[in-house]
Structures are given as C-alpha cells and as structure tokens.
Write a protein that holds these residues in place. Structure first.
Motif: not given
Lengths: 212, 264
Positions: A18, B21, B78, A21-25, B14, B7-11, A194, B24, A197
């Motif tokens: 999960i 998320l 899923i 999906a949010f990490i770009v490193h 999103k 910004a280099e670690i987290v997108d 979701v 929710f 999951g």
C-alpha cells in the motif's frame, strides 16, 4: 503461532505494498519490484501443483472407467505431449517452444482455433440473452428495451438517415446517463475492495488460513 | 549526507488519495469498534445470498452437485481472495446438506488455496470425512480452454446450482447461458462492471459490485464484518455530500473546492 505468523506476514506485506503506491524513492520502488518478481517465481511453482491435480483427477477417472473417460485420455495425452516436447525434446527434433517446434505448432493450430471457437460462441449467447432481457414484462424492462432499440438504431447509419442528431443523442445516453450509473457501481465496488483489503490485512477476514 | 526533499520520497500528486485512504480506513475501523461495543448494524437483505442456501437445498433434493466458480483471475486480484472466503461458507452449507461441491479452477496458484478453503468448510461443518480433493479441479490457465471445460462439467454433470463469484471477463455470459440452458439455479457476483449486465440477464440472482464484498458479513452476521459494511455506507454518504457541494460551488463559479479535492 500457526495463524499469527501468516497474519503478521499478510499485515507486513499488505502495508508495504500500500505504501509503495505513495512512495517514489528509487530504493523503495526497486524493493517493491523485487518482491513482485518473487511473487511470479512462487506462482510458477504452483503449476507443478496444477499438473499433479490434473494428472490425479483424470488418471482416477480413467482407472474407474467413469462416463467421459475418453476425454480424460485426450487431456492426459495432450498434456504429456506438450510437456515432453516443450521441455525434454531438443530443438533439432522439433522440441522446445520456439516457432517451428511441435509445441508451438500444436498451440497455434490446435489450442488457438479451439479457443477462438469458444469465444465466437459469445455472439450467439448474447443474442439469446438479449432476447430474454428485452422482453417487456415491467416498466423497467420496457425502459431497458426502448433504450436498447434507440442505442442500436443510433449506432448504425440508418439511424443518422432518420434523424441527423441521432448519433449525438445516443452519445448523450451512453456518456451521461449510462456512465453515471456505471460510475456509481464502480465507486461502490472500489470502496468494497479497499474495505476487504483492510479486513484481510488486519486479520478480520482470515478464513482462508487453514485451521481458522 | 545530501539533503533529500519530501517530493523525492513521497508522490505528492497522490497525497489527496492517501488522505482519503486514511480517512476511509479510520472510518471502517471506527464502525468495527462500534459494532464490537454492541451497536446494532442493519444490513439490508441481499436476495442473492439468501438464495445460496435455497440453491444448495434444491441441489440436495435433486441429488445433484453444486458448482462454485471463483472467477478466472489469480490471487493477486482481491476478488479471487474474497471468493475464497465466500467459498468456505458455501462449503460449510454444502457439507451440512451432504451435497457434492465441484470447484473448477482457472489459475494453478488458486488450487492449493481452494483445496484448503473447501477442506476448512467441511471441517467447520463437522464432516471432514466428506471432503473430496478431486472435486477441486484445476482445468486450464487459458481463458477459453477453462470456459470450455466448465461448460463440459455443466452439461455432463448437470449441477443443480451454479455459483459464479469472483472476477470474470468475456467467459461470464458463456458460462451463465450454458448454466441457464442446463436448467441450473444460478447465483453470480462480480465487481467487474462490464460483465454485470450478462450475469443479470442469465442468472437468477446477481450480487452487484459492492454487494459481492458484503457477502461474508451477511452470511456470518459477524459484528466486525457488519461494521465494515457500515463504514462503506457512511463514506459513500460523504462522497455524495462532496459531489453535491462541488456541484453547487462550481455552478456558482467558485473553483477552489474542486482544486482542493483534486489535490492541486
């Protein structure tokens, strides 16, 4: 321990993917990619289990001469030929799975046409299903039938001949009315996925663990 | 050590999705907590799930099997995992009635999972001796080879009830129409919306989208699972509220709200 360990593994890898999906490193991304490759390797081992399952079931059917045993002979024969020629026979004797091998020839000339035949049956099944769906039995069924006739007419050239704006009207039905309903179902399904999951990662839904 | 920006670690594009998320998930956990504390949670009856037991009963009366197809996707989907969870409940019902259960599998990796799930269902019913591993059948990974084989089972073994729950594609209508022609009672459910119309037409009962994911909460009546359903309902209410607010403020010419939601 029998259920705690799998639950911990599920929780750890669930959260890992999960977060991915949010990490770009690059380091995290490459670790996720590496784990995905592991998944593919593990899945490939399952084919051995699949082959054993097929062999066991059909051998038993053959041994007991149950109705339809001739199909089992064909299944086992086909599986054996593909495995032997695909893996064990050298390329000079038409082995392997490259173009020109027996494996490739059987796949292209046996499997593919048979699959295409199954797929083409869909057209006839759509006709018989549509016949039942469009029977006017209630107000909603009538609405469905009328809308279907309008959409079908607007999708062919004769519809445009009848009314020049017919295709635009059909686009409005498909793009606005139909899409709105479809998106409502999509949002509900996505939230359900979701939540499911989450239930699995947190171990609320764990009946797929043997012994629970 | 070199300076690394967020910004280099987290997108950052999103971040809005991440916030939603977390919101929710928090809501679902809150509802589960409330359910555990004894708050009554009403879940509207789903005809398709009620029909499951009737279908098994009918199969028992006719002395025929129940066919359960858990879709054609791998366990990475899923829907396949959840179908296994429902399968355990169905296996328990089937074992209670003493009716044979046939589970055709379209992905090799699902075979051991389905075998264990069905075995567990029989164990839960107190009839482990009735479990037959031969009834969990791996057919083929190829979509239409699998379809042809399942059609063969439907026409030759004539199961009285067909249950299609999971991820289906173009084979959905072929399977369901064959079952219709064989005179089986059919219950289907999928979250693949393009296949839903086919199931609705060809099956007696269909679980549409999120109803598919509500199956175990309904079957088990477990407060924790009912709590998740309520969490989804509340969140859908919030989405509706956001849609209405967005519609009003955009109509009035204020664009800040939509930009905020879009994470700009």
């Amino acid at each position: 321990m029998r259920s705690e360990v799998p639950m911990f593994i599920t929780l750890f890898f669930g959260l890992f993917f999960i977060i991915s999906a949010f990490i770009v490193h690059p380091a995290y991304k490459s670790a996720a990619q590496e784990l995905n490759n592991w998944t593919l390797i593990i899945i490939s081992f399952a084919y051995v289990l699949g082959v054993i399952n097929v062999a066991r079931i059909h051998a038993k059917k053959l041994e007991e001469r149950r109705p339809g045993w001739a199909y089992s002979v064909m299944t086992l024969f086909g599986m054996l030929i593909m495995i032997v020629f695909g893996i064990f026979v050298p390329a000079r004797l038409y082995g392997g799975y490259e173009t020109g091998s027996l494996f490739s020839w059987l796949f292209d000339n046996g499997q593919v046409p048979m699959q295409a035949t199954m797929f083409s049956l869909l057209a006839f099944f759509i006709a018989s299903a549509a016949f039942r769906a469009f029977r006017v039995r209630s107000v909603t069924a009538s609405l469905l039938a009328v809308t279907a006739v309008i959409v079908m007419a607007g999708r062919v050239s004769v519809g445009e001949l009848m009314w020049s704006d017919f295709p635009r009207f059909v686009e409005w039905i498909m793009g606005d009315l139909q899409t709105a309903g479809q998106r409502a179902v999509k949002i509900g399904a996505a939230l359900g996925a979701v939540a499911t999951g989450l239930k699995i990662i947190l171990g609320l839904e764990r009946s797929y663990f043997s012994g629970e | 050590m070199a300076n690394i920006s967020i910004a280099e670690i987290v997108d950052v594009q999103k971040l809005n999705l991440f916030v939603l998320l977390v919101l929710f998930s928090g809501l679902v956990l809150l509802m589960i907590r409330l359910a555990e504390k004894g708050r009554q949670m009403f879940v509207r009856p789903l005809a398709g799930l009620k029909a499951l037991e009737d279908a098994v009963g009918r199969a028992t009366e006719m002395g025929r099997a129940v066919l359960y197809v858990p879709g054609i996707d791998d366990v990475k989907n899923i829907q396949t995992i959840y179908s296994m969870v429902i399968l355990e409940h169905v296996a328990k019902i089937v074992a209670d009635y003493g009716t044979p259960l046939i589970v055709p599998i379209g992905k090799a990796f699902v075979v051991p999972m389905a075998e264990e799930t069905v075995r567990q269902g029989y164990l839960n019913a107190g009839r482990p001796q009735d479990f037959r591993s031969d009834n969990v059948r791996y057919l083929s990974d190829e979509q239409f080879a699998f379809t042809g084989a399942v059609n063969g089972i439907i026409m030759r073994e004539r199961p009285a009830a067909n249950v299609f729950l999971g991820s289906f594609y173009a084979e959905a209508l072929i399977l369901a129409e064959t079952g219709f022609m064989a005179g089986s009672i059919q219950v289907a459910g999928t979250a693949n919306i393009h296949q839903l119309p086919f199931f609705v037409v060809a099956c007696d009962y269909t679980l549409i989208g999120e109803e598919f994911y509500a199956a175990t909460a309904y079957l088990a009546q477990d407060p924790k699972l009912l709590g998740t359903i309520k969490g989804i309902d509340v969140f859908k209410g919030l989405i509706l509220a956001v849609l209405v607010i967005g519609f009003v403020v955009e109509t009035l010419g204020f664009t800040g709200f939509s930009r905020l939601i879009a994470g700009e």
